[in-house]
Design a protein around this motif. Structure first.
Motif, mmCIF file in Angstrom:
data_model
loop_
_atom_site.group_PDB
_atom_site.id
_atom_site.type_symbol
_atom_site.label_atom_id
_atom_site.label_comp_id
_atom_site.label_asym_id
_atom_site.label_seq_id
_atom_site.Cartn_x
_atom_site.Cartn_y
_atom_site.Cartn_z
ATOM 1 N N TYR A 32 46.637 34.833 43.687
ATOM 2 C CA TYR A 32 45.428 34.807 42.849
ATOM 3 C C TYR A 32 44.360 33.953 43.523
ATOM 4 C CZ TYR A 32 42.575 33.259 38.788
ATOM 5 O OH TYR A 32 41.557 32.951 37.918
ATOM 6 N N VAL A 88 33.149 39.158 35.043
ATOM 7 C CA VAL A 88 34.072 38.217 34.408
ATOM 8 C C VAL A 88 35.547 38.625 34.569
ATOM 9 C CG1 VAL A 88 34.506 36.883 32.303
ATOM 10 C CG2 VAL A 88 32.272 37.900 32.649
ATOM 11 N N VAL A 107 40.735 26.906 31.444
ATOM 12 C CA VAL A 107 39.991 27.305 30.242
ATOM 13 C C VAL A 107 41.013 27.836 29.243
ATOM 14 C CG1 VAL A 107 38.062 28.657 29.327
ATOM 15 C CG2 VAL A 107 38.102 28.076 31.763
ATOM 16 N N SER A 167 35.930 42.296 27.418
ATOM 17 C CA SER A 167 36.876 41.942 26.344
ATOM 18 C C SER A 167 37.555 40.605 26.614
ATOM 19 C CB SER A 167 37.940 43.034 26.202
ATOM 20 O OG SER A 167 38.651 43.148 27.425
ATOM 21 N N GLY A 177 37.768 25.390 35.950
ATOM 22 C CA GLY A 177 39.120 24.857 36.139
ATOM 23 C C GLY A 177 39.988 25.524 35.086
ATOM 24 N N THR A 204 42.198 30.289 27.152
ATOM 25 C CA THR A 204 41.988 31.716 26.865
ATOM 26 C C THR A 204 43.347 32.417 26.856
ATOM 27 O OG1 THR A 204 41.902 32.397 29.185
ATOM 28 C CG2 THR A 204 39.812 31.705 28.194
ATOM 29 N N ALA A 263 38.259 47.913 36.857
ATOM 30 C CA ALA A 263 37.918 47.287 38.147
ATOM 31 C C ALA A 263 38.644 47.931 39.318
ATOM 32 C CB ALA A 263 38.227 45.792 38.092
HETATM 33 N N1 LIG Z 1 41.368 30.895 31.799
HETATM 34 C C1 LIG Z 1 41.285 30.122 32.857
HETATM 35 O O1 LIG Z 1 41.863 29.016 32.928
HETATM 36 C C2 LIG Z 1 40.420 30.531 34.031
HETATM 37 C C3 LIG Z 1 40.171 29.598 35.044
HETATM 38 C C4 LIG Z 1 39.390 29.954 36.138
HETATM 39 C C5 LIG Z 1 38.862 31.226 36.207
HETATM 40 N N2 LIG Z 1 39.120 32.132 35.218
HETATM 41 C C6 LIG Z 1 38.544 33.471 35.352
HETATM 42 O O2 LIG Z 1 37.758 33.759 34.222
HETATM 43 C C7 LIG Z 1 37.669 35.169 34.058
HETATM 44 C C8 LIG Z 1 37.932 35.538 32.598
HETATM 45 O O3 LIG Z 1 39.275 35.241 32.261
HETATM 46 P P1 LIG Z 1 39.732 34.712 30.833
HETATM 47 O O4 LIG Z 1 40.214 33.338 31.013
HETATM 48 O O5 LIG Z 1 38.669 34.986 29.828
HETATM 49 O O6 LIG Z 1 41.019 35.590 30.577
HETATM 50 P P2 LIG Z 1 41.294 36.919 29.754
HETATM 51 O O7 LIG Z 1 40.836 36.764 28.341
HETATM 52 O O8 LIG Z 1 42.728 37.225 30.015
HETATM 53 O O9 LIG Z 1 40.369 37.979 30.461
HETATM 54 C C9 LIG Z 1 40.710 38.733 31.574
HETATM 55 C C10 LIG Z 1 39.890 39.993 31.462
HETATM 56 O O10 LIG Z 1 39.989 40.736 32.658
HETATM 57 C C11 LIG Z 1 40.087 42.097 32.271
HETATM 58 N N3 LIG Z 1 40.706 42.920 33.286
HETATM 59 C C12 LIG Z 1 41.894 42.733 33.909
HETATM 60 N N4 LIG Z 1 42.119 43.747 34.755
HETATM 61 C C13 LIG Z 1 41.043 44.582 34.657
HETATM 62 C C14 LIG Z 1 40.682 45.797 35.272
HETATM 63 N N5 LIG Z 1 41.476 46.405 36.168
HETATM 64 N N6 LIG Z 1 39.520 46.378 34.927
HETATM 65 C C15 LIG Z 1 38.708 45.805 34.033
HETATM 66 N N7 LIG Z 1 38.979 44.658 33.400
HETATM 67 C C16 LIG Z 1 40.151 44.062 33.721
HETATM 68 C C17 LIG Z 1 40.953 42.071 31.009
HETATM 69 O O11 LIG Z 1 40.765 43.303 30.326
HETATM 70 P P3 LIG Z 1 41.776 43.839 29.179
HETATM 71 O O12 LIG Z 1 41.257 43.197 27.918
HETATM 72 O O13 LIG Z 1 41.580 45.307 29.239
HETATM 73 O O14 LIG Z 1 43.161 43.380 29.562
HETATM 74 C C18 LIG Z 1 40.346 40.885 30.301
HETATM 75 O O15 LIG Z 1 39.216 41.270 29.572
HETATM 76 C C19 LIG Z 1 38.681 35.773 35.044
HETATM 77 O O16 LIG Z 1 37.995 36.213 36.188
HETATM 78 C C20 LIG Z 1 39.562 34.589 35.398
HETATM 79 O O17 LIG Z 1 40.157 34.754 36.665
HETATM 80 C C21 LIG Z 1 39.881 31.806 34.130
#
Ligand SMILES: NC(=O)c1ccc[n+]([C@@H]2O[C@H](COP(=O)([O-])OP(=O)(O)OC[C@H]3O[C@@H](n4cnc5c(N)ncnc54)[C@H](OP(=O)(O)O)[C@@H]3O)[C@@H](O)[C@H]2O)c1
Length: 244
Positions: free
Chosen positions: A149, A84, A182, A11, A180, A184, A61
Protein backbone atom coordinates in the motif's frame (compact mmCIF):
# COMPACT_ATOMS: atom_id res chain seq x y z
CA UNK A 1 -24.97 26.73 -12.50
CA UNK A 2 -22.44 27.06 -9.66
CA UNK A 3 -18.90 25.70 -9.93
CA UNK A 4 -18.73 21.92 -9.69
CA UNK A 5 -16.27 19.49 -8.16
CA UNK A 6 -15.88 15.82 -9.12
CA UNK A 7 -15.28 13.56 -6.12
CA UNK A 8 -13.78 10.18 -7.07
CA UNK A 9 -14.44 7.40 -4.57
CA UNK A 10 -17.34 9.43 -3.21
CA UNK A 11 -18.72 6.74 -0.89
CA UNK A 12 -15.60 6.80 1.30
CA UNK A 13 -15.92 8.28 4.77
CA UNK A 14 -13.38 10.99 3.95
CA UNK A 15 -15.04 11.74 0.59
CA UNK A 16 -18.43 12.13 2.27
CA UNK A 17 -16.98 14.74 4.62
CA UNK A 18 -15.37 16.49 1.63
CA UNK A 19 -18.70 16.50 -0.23
CA UNK A 20 -20.43 18.05 2.81
CA UNK A 21 -17.70 20.71 3.00
CA UNK A 22 -17.88 21.71 -0.68
CA UNK A 23 -21.70 21.47 -0.61
CA UNK A 24 -21.86 23.79 2.40
CA UNK A 25 -19.92 26.37 0.36
CA UNK A 26 -22.39 26.20 -2.53
CA UNK A 27 -20.47 23.93 -4.93
CA UNK A 28 -22.33 21.60 -7.29
CA UNK A 29 -21.23 18.04 -6.62
CA UNK A 30 -20.42 15.21 -9.03
CA UNK A 31 -20.15 12.05 -6.96
CA UNK A 32 -18.38 9.11 -8.61
CA UNK A 33 -18.02 5.65 -7.14
CA UNK A 34 -18.73 1.96 -7.53
CA UNK A 35 -22.13 1.90 -5.82
CA UNK A 36 -24.35 4.46 -7.48
CA UNK A 37 -27.31 3.53 -5.25
CA UNK A 38 -25.42 4.63 -2.14
CA UNK A 39 -24.25 7.75 -3.94
CA UNK A 40 -27.82 8.59 -4.99
CA UNK A 41 -28.90 8.43 -1.34
CA UNK A 42 -26.01 10.70 -0.36
CA UNK A 43 -26.92 13.00 -3.23
CA UNK A 44 -30.48 13.41 -1.92
CA UNK A 45 -29.14 14.30 1.54
CA UNK A 46 -26.62 16.80 0.14
CA UNK A 47 -29.28 18.50 -2.01
CA UNK A 48 -31.57 18.84 0.97
CA UNK A 49 -28.92 20.15 3.35
CA UNK A 50 -27.14 22.57 1.04
CA UNK A 51 -29.58 23.30 -1.78
CA UNK A 52 -26.95 22.48 -4.44
CA UNK A 53 -26.97 20.37 -7.61
CA UNK A 54 -25.69 16.85 -7.01
CA UNK A 55 -25.34 14.03 -9.53
CA UNK A 56 -24.02 10.47 -9.11
CA UNK A 57 -21.89 8.49 -11.58
CA UNK A 58 -20.54 4.95 -11.75
CA UNK A 59 -16.76 4.90 -11.45
CA UNK A 60 -14.42 1.96 -10.90
CA UNK A 61 -10.78 2.95 -10.46
CA UNK A 62 -9.50 -0.31 -11.91
CA UNK A 63 -11.78 -0.34 -14.94
CA UNK A 64 -9.28 1.87 -16.75
CA UNK A 65 -10.99 1.64 -20.15
CA UNK A 66 -14.15 3.28 -18.72
CA UNK A 67 -12.43 6.44 -17.45
CA UNK A 68 -12.53 8.54 -20.62
CA UNK A 69 -16.18 7.67 -21.10
CA UNK A 70 -16.99 8.77 -17.56
CA UNK A 71 -15.15 12.06 -18.06
CA UNK A 72 -16.95 12.73 -21.34
CA UNK A 73 -20.32 11.95 -19.75
CA UNK A 74 -20.00 14.65 -17.05
CA UNK A 75 -22.33 17.63 -17.36
CA UNK A 76 -19.91 20.39 -18.39
CA UNK A 77 -16.34 20.43 -17.13
CA UNK A 78 -15.85 20.41 -13.37
CA UNK A 79 -13.76 23.19 -11.86
CA UNK A 80 -11.82 20.59 -9.93
CA UNK A 81 -11.34 16.93 -9.02
CA UNK A 82 -10.74 15.42 -5.60
CA UNK A 83 -9.32 11.89 -5.88
CA UNK A 84 -10.19 10.04 -2.68
CA UNK A 85 -10.60 6.33 -3.50
CA UNK A 86 -8.08 3.90 -2.07
CA UNK A 87 -7.55 0.32 -0.98
CA UNK A 88 -5.47 -0.61 2.05
CA UNK A 89 -5.32 -4.30 1.11
CA UNK A 90 -3.78 -7.00 3.24
CA UNK A 91 0.00 -6.78 3.44
CA UNK A 92 0.58 -10.42 4.36
CA UNK A 93 -1.74 -11.68 1.63
CA UNK A 94 -0.08 -9.30 -0.86
CA UNK A 95 3.33 -10.84 -0.10
CA UNK A 96 2.13 -14.27 -1.34
CA UNK A 97 -0.75 -13.46 -3.65
CA UNK A 98 0.01 -11.31 -6.68
CA UNK A 99 -3.68 -10.53 -7.27
CA UNK A 100 -4.01 -8.83 -3.87
CA UNK A 101 -0.77 -6.91 -4.46
CA UNK A 102 -1.91 -5.87 -7.93
CA UNK A 103 -5.33 -4.77 -6.67
CA UNK A 104 -3.61 -2.57 -4.09
CA UNK A 105 -1.24 -1.04 -6.64
CA UNK A 106 -3.88 -0.65 -9.34
CA UNK A 107 -6.42 0.97 -7.05
CA UNK A 108 -4.10 3.42 -5.30
CA UNK A 109 -1.75 4.20 -8.18
CA UNK A 110 -2.61 3.01 -11.70
CA UNK A 111 -6.30 3.88 -11.42
CA UNK A 112 -5.52 7.33 -10.07
CA UNK A 113 -3.03 7.99 -12.87
CA UNK A 114 -5.51 6.77 -15.48
CA UNK A 115 -8.36 9.09 -14.47
CA UNK A 116 -6.24 12.07 -13.42
CA UNK A 117 -4.30 12.07 -16.71
CA UNK A 118 -7.62 12.71 -18.43
CA UNK A 119 -8.62 15.46 -15.99
CA UNK A 120 -5.15 17.03 -16.17
CA UNK A 121 -5.15 17.25 -19.98
CA UNK A 122 -8.60 18.80 -19.95
CA UNK A 123 -7.65 21.39 -17.28
CA UNK A 124 -4.38 22.17 -19.04
CA UNK A 125 -6.21 22.86 -22.28
CA UNK A 126 -8.72 25.08 -20.43
CA UNK A 127 -5.91 26.76 -18.46
CA UNK A 128 -7.59 26.40 -15.11
CA UNK A 129 -8.87 24.00 -12.49
CA UNK A 130 -7.58 22.06 -9.55
CA UNK A 131 -6.69 18.48 -8.66
CA UNK A 132 -6.49 17.30 -5.06
CA UNK A 133 -5.22 13.79 -4.35
CA UNK A 134 -5.58 11.99 -1.03
CA UNK A 135 -2.32 10.11 -0.67
CA UNK A 136 -0.92 8.95 2.70
CA UNK A 137 1.98 9.28 5.10
CA UNK A 138 2.45 5.57 4.32
CA UNK A 139 4.00 6.72 1.02
CA UNK A 140 6.77 8.67 2.76
CA UNK A 141 8.73 5.55 3.78
CA UNK A 142 8.06 1.87 3.17
CA UNK A 143 7.38 -0.03 6.40
CA UNK A 144 7.23 -3.80 7.01
CA UNK A 145 3.56 -3.66 7.98
CA UNK A 146 2.16 -2.04 4.82
CA UNK A 147 4.78 -1.45 2.14
CA UNK A 148 2.65 -2.64 -0.79
CA UNK A 149 0.00 0.00 0.00
CA UNK A 150 2.76 2.43 1.00
CA UNK A 151 4.66 2.00 -2.25
CA UNK A 152 1.48 2.56 -4.29
CA UNK A 153 0.82 5.75 -2.31
CA UNK A 154 4.49 6.77 -2.77
CA UNK A 155 3.94 6.43 -6.52
CA UNK A 156 0.78 8.51 -6.26
CA UNK A 157 2.59 11.20 -4.24
CA UNK A 158 5.39 11.36 -6.85
CA UNK A 159 2.82 11.47 -9.66
CA UNK A 160 1.03 14.43 -8.05
CA UNK A 161 4.36 16.20 -7.52
CA UNK A 162 5.23 15.89 -11.21
CA UNK A 163 1.72 16.89 -12.26
CA UNK A 164 1.95 20.00 -10.05
CA UNK A 165 5.23 21.00 -11.69
CA UNK A 166 3.81 20.42 -15.18
CA UNK A 167 0.49 22.21 -14.67
CA UNK A 168 1.42 25.33 -12.68
CA UNK A 169 2.22 27.24 -15.86
CA UNK A 170 -1.29 26.49 -17.10
CA UNK A 171 -2.84 27.88 -13.91
CA UNK A 172 -3.93 24.43 -12.70
CA UNK A 173 -3.34 23.81 -8.98
CA UNK A 174 -2.41 20.34 -7.76
CA UNK A 175 -2.49 19.50 -4.05
CA UNK A 176 -1.30 16.37 -2.24
CA UNK A 177 -3.03 15.63 1.05
CA UNK A 178 -1.26 13.11 3.29
CA UNK A 179 -3.35 11.96 6.21
CA UNK A 180 -1.87 9.92 9.05
CA UNK A 181 -4.45 7.81 10.87
CA UNK A 182 -8.09 8.71 10.17
CA UNK A 183 -11.07 7.06 11.89
CA UNK A 184 -12.92 5.55 8.90
CA UNK A 185 -14.14 2.22 7.54
CA UNK A 186 -10.55 1.61 6.37
CA UNK A 187 -9.11 1.67 9.89
CA UNK A 188 -12.10 0.08 11.65
CA UNK A 189 -10.90 -2.48 14.22
CA UNK A 190 -7.33 -1.15 14.20
CA UNK A 191 -5.92 0.12 17.43
CA UNK A 192 -4.82 3.57 16.25
CA UNK A 193 -3.55 5.99 18.94
CA UNK A 194 -6.38 8.41 19.77
CA UNK A 195 -4.12 11.47 19.90
CA UNK A 196 -2.75 10.78 16.41
CA UNK A 197 -6.07 9.86 14.80
CA UNK A 198 -7.96 12.50 12.82
CA UNK A 199 -11.63 12.59 11.86
CA UNK A 200 -12.80 12.62 8.22
CA UNK A 201 -14.05 16.18 8.89
CA UNK A 202 -10.50 17.29 9.75
CA UNK A 203 -9.28 15.92 6.42
CA UNK A 204 -12.15 17.73 4.65
CA UNK A 205 -11.26 21.01 6.41
CA UNK A 206 -7.63 20.61 5.32
CA UNK A 207 -8.70 19.86 1.74
CA UNK A 208 -10.82 23.05 1.60
CA UNK A 209 -8.11 25.18 3.25
CA UNK A 210 -5.45 23.80 0.90
CA UNK A 211 -7.69 24.51 -2.11
CA UNK A 212 -8.33 28.11 -1.01
CA UNK A 213 -4.67 28.79 -0.24
CA UNK A 214 -3.31 26.86 -3.23
CA UNK A 215 -1.09 24.76 -0.95
CA UNK A 216 1.04 22.07 -2.69
CA UNK A 217 1.33 19.50 0.14
CA UNK A 218 -0.64 19.18 3.37
CA UNK A 219 -0.43 16.67 6.23
CA UNK A 220 -3.53 15.79 8.33
CA UNK A 221 -2.90 16.34 11.30
CA UNK A 222 -0.16 18.89 10.76
CA UNK A 223 2.16 17.07 13.26
CA UNK A 224 2.55 14.13 10.83
CA UNK A 225 4.88 16.35 8.80
CA UNK A 226 7.32 16.31 11.72
CA UNK A 227 6.73 12.65 12.62
CA UNK A 228 7.52 11.66 9.03
CA UNK A 229 10.53 13.99 8.94
CA UNK A 230 11.96 11.97 11.82
CA UNK A 231 10.91 8.61 10.31
CA UNK A 232 12.49 9.26 6.90
CA UNK A 233 15.79 10.19 8.58
CA UNK A 234 16.10 7.05 10.72
CA UNK A 235 19.19 5.19 9.41
CA UNK A 236 18.44 1.87 7.62
CA UNK A 237 20.33 -0.24 10.18
CA UNK A 238 18.05 1.13 12.93
CA UNK A 239 14.88 1.28 10.80
CA UNK A 240 15.00 -2.41 9.87
CA UNK A 241 14.96 -3.38 13.55
CA UNK A 242 11.90 -1.28 14.37
CA UNK A 243 8.51 -2.98 14.38
CA UNK A 244 6.71 -0.38 12.29
N1 LIG B 1 -8.27 6.03 7.01
C1 LIG B 1 -6.99 6.30 7.10
O1 LIG B 1 -6.35 6.15 8.16
C2 LIG B 1 -6.24 6.87 5.91
C3 LIG B 1 -4.94 7.35 6.10
C4 LIG B 1 -4.23 7.87 5.02
C5 LIG B 1 -4.83 7.91 3.78
N2 LIG B 1 -6.09 7.42 3.60
C6 LIG B 1 -6.66 7.47 2.26
O2 LIG B 1 -7.87 8.19 2.29
C7 LIG B 1 -8.69 7.79 1.19
C8 LIG B 1 -10.11 7.53 1.68
O3 LIG B 1 -10.13 6.41 2.55
P1 LIG B 1 -11.08 6.28 3.81
O4 LIG B 1 -10.23 6.30 5.00
O5 LIG B 1 -12.20 7.25 3.70
O6 LIG B 1 -11.59 4.79 3.67
P2 LIG B 1 -12.90 4.13 3.08
O7 LIG B 1 -14.12 4.72 3.72
O8 LIG B 1 -12.67 2.66 3.21
O9 LIG B 1 -12.88 4.56 1.57
C9 LIG B 1 -12.22 3.89 0.55
C10 LIG B 1 -13.00 4.22 -0.70
O10 LIG B 1 -12.29 3.77 -1.84
C11 LIG B 1 -13.26 3.23 -2.72
N3 LIG B 1 -12.69 2.28 -3.65
C12 LIG B 1 -11.93 1.19 -3.39
N4 LIG B 1 -11.64 0.55 -4.53
C13 LIG B 1 -12.23 1.27 -5.53
C14 LIG B 1 -12.30 1.13 -6.93
N5 LIG B 1 -11.72 0.10 -7.57
N6 LIG B 1 -13.00 2.03 -7.64
C15 LIG B 1 -13.60 3.06 -7.03
N7 LIG B 1 -13.59 3.26 -5.71
C16 LIG B 1 -12.90 2.36 -4.98
C17 LIG B 1 -14.26 2.53 -1.80
O11 LIG B 1 -15.46 2.32 -2.54
P3 LIG B 1 -16.61 1.28 -2.07
O12 LIG B 1 -17.47 2.09 -1.14
O13 LIG B 1 -17.27 0.94 -3.36
O14 LIG B 1 -15.91 0.12 -1.40
C18 LIG B 1 -14.39 3.57 -0.71
O15 LIG B 1 -15.33 4.54 -1.07
C19 LIG B 1 -8.00 6.56 0.59
O16 LIG B 1 -7.28 6.95 -0.55
C20 LIG B 1 -7.04 6.13 1.68
O17 LIG B 1 -5.95 5.41 1.15
C21 LIG B 1 -6.81 6.91 4.65
Amino acid sequence: MSKSVLILGASSDIARAIAQKFGSEGWSLLLAGRDVEILSRDAADLRLRHNVDVAAFVFDAIDFESHKKLWDSLPGRPEGVVCVFGYLGNQEVSERNWYEARKTIDTNFTGAVSILNIAANSFEERKGGFIIGISSVAGDRGRTSNYIYGSAKAGFTAYLSGLRARLWKSGVKVTTVKPGFVATRMTEGMNTPALLTATPQQVADDVMRAYKRGRPVVYTGWFWKYIMLVIIHIPERVFRKLKL
